[in-house]
Design an enzyme around this catalytic site. Structure first.
Site, short mmCIF file in Angstrom:
data_model
loop_
_atom_site.label_atom_id
_atom_site.label_comp_id
_atom_site.label_asym_id
_atom_site.label_seq_id
_atom_site.Cartn_x
_atom_site.Cartn_y
_atom_site.Cartn_z
N LYS A 222 -13.89 74.92 133.32
CA LYS A 222 -12.73 74.50 132.52
C LYS A 222 -11.44 75.17 132.98
CE LYS A 222 -14.80 72.30 128.68
NZ LYS A 222 -15.26 72.38 127.31
N ARG A 256 -23.43 74.68 127.99
CA ARG A 256 -23.26 73.35 128.60
C ARG A 256 -22.58 73.53 129.96
NH1 ARG A 256 -19.43 69.33 128.99
NH2 ARG A 256 -20.24 67.20 128.87
C1 9MG Z 1 -18.30 66.51 126.26
N1 9MG Z 1 -17.83 67.88 126.33
C2 9MG Z 1 -16.92 68.40 127.21
N2 9MG Z 1 -16.73 69.70 126.96
C3 9MG Z 1 -17.54 70.02 125.92
C4 9MG Z 1 -17.79 71.18 125.19
O1 9MG Z 1 -17.14 72.31 125.45
N3 9MG Z 1 -18.68 71.16 124.19
C5 9MG Z 1 -19.32 70.00 123.88
N4 9MG Z 1 -20.21 70.03 122.86
N5 9MG Z 1 -19.13 68.84 124.53
C6 9MG Z 1 -18.24 68.86 125.52
#
Ligand code: 9MG
Length: 274
Positions: A222, A256
């Site tokens: 990110k 994630r």
């Molecule tokens: C779809 N998506 C993109 N970034 C995300 C994040 O930080 N958390 C979750 N739950 N979905 C995300």
């Protein structure tokens, strides 16, 4: 700690990895790479091989200023991939990354076990779809929408406001009959947050454990990691692994990530040393 989702009971007593599979032409990091079914399925199988405990499949980018995708197009992108993976009897739950109730319903019918909703089931009808199923759900915090969220995010106290929001959405789920062991909570790094907001949240992540649901964290590649390191999106592997490790040390249960193999290995060290 565990998550009940469809036919799965996901053990979260040690930190686990959710592998990202974007079947979109425009996601910020891997957009356009997996738009054909065969390449998407092959990548999904590789993520499982690398140690992903969950696959998160999305057909609409949530990056800032992403173009909204019509319902039929989103369905055409994600449902064949879910069906192909279910036909292969994969051993991990599939999560559908969507805020649209019709996509949630079709994905659950096709075999998805988790709904990952960046709008925390606030779209009309979304709560009913999840409540009528036995799927798990991830409730994420976002200020604004992907079209507006990075314009000028403002908080008096980012942690307090994110925590209050997640508590309120959790309580609406509980009232709708979705039990606490089906709910993941997520502070939504990068969703309507400045660098300072993201860092403040990351530092006090453990405060969200009071909400008594497992925590999902998405920091992989990110922009906050780009701001800290000066690296563009293709060169954020080490920063992403560091962010996953720090989050797991603070109690995050599910990370994630794009880079599953490296993250899984790093989390083994967290588990061994913690
Ligand atoms: C779809 N998506 C993109 N970034 C995300 C994040 O930080 N958390 C979750 N739950 N979905 C995300």
């Amino acid at each position: 700690m565990h998550l009940r989702c469809g036919a799965f009971k996901l053990d979260l007593s040690t930190p686990q990895v959710m592998g990202i599979l974007n079947v979109t032409p425009d996601s910020f990091s891997d957009g356009g790479q997996y738009t054909h079914n065969e390449s998407a399925v092959a990548h999904a199988l590789q993520l499982i091989e690398d140690g992903a405990a969950v696959l998160d499949i999305g057909g609409e980018s949530t990056r800032p200023n992403a173009t909204p995708v019509p319902l039929q197009q989103e369905l055409q992108r994600v449902i064949p991939v879910i069906e192909a993976l279910v036909a292969r009897n994969i051993a991990v739950p599939i999560s559908i990354d969507t805020y649209k109730p019709a996509v949630m319903r079709a994905a659950i019918e096709a075999g998805a076990s988790i709904v990952n909703d960046v709008r925390a089931l606030q779209e009309a009808g979304a709560m009913d779809v999840v409540a009528a199923s036995n799927a798990g759900v991830c409730l994420m915090h976002m200020q604004g929408t992907p079209q507006t969220m990075q314009d000028d995010p403002q908080y008096d106290d980012v942690l307090l406001e994110v925590k209050d929001f997640l508590r309120a959405r959790r309580d609406v789920c509980l009232a709708a009959g979705i039990s606490a062991d089906r709910i993941l909570l997520d502070p939504g790094f990068g969703f309507g947050k400045t660098r300072a907001h993201n860092i403040a949240l990351a530092r006090s992540l453990s405060e969200l454990l009071d909400l008594d649901c497992p925590l999902l964290v998405g920091l992989s590649r990110k922009s906050v990691l780009g701001q800290v390191t000066g690296n563009d999106v293709a060169a954020r592997l080490y920063a992403s692994v560091a962010a996953a490790v720090v989050s797991a040390m603070q109690g995050a249960h599910l990370l994630r990530v794009h880079d599953v193999k490296a993250t899984v290995e790093a989390l083994k060290v967290v588990t061994a040393l913690k």
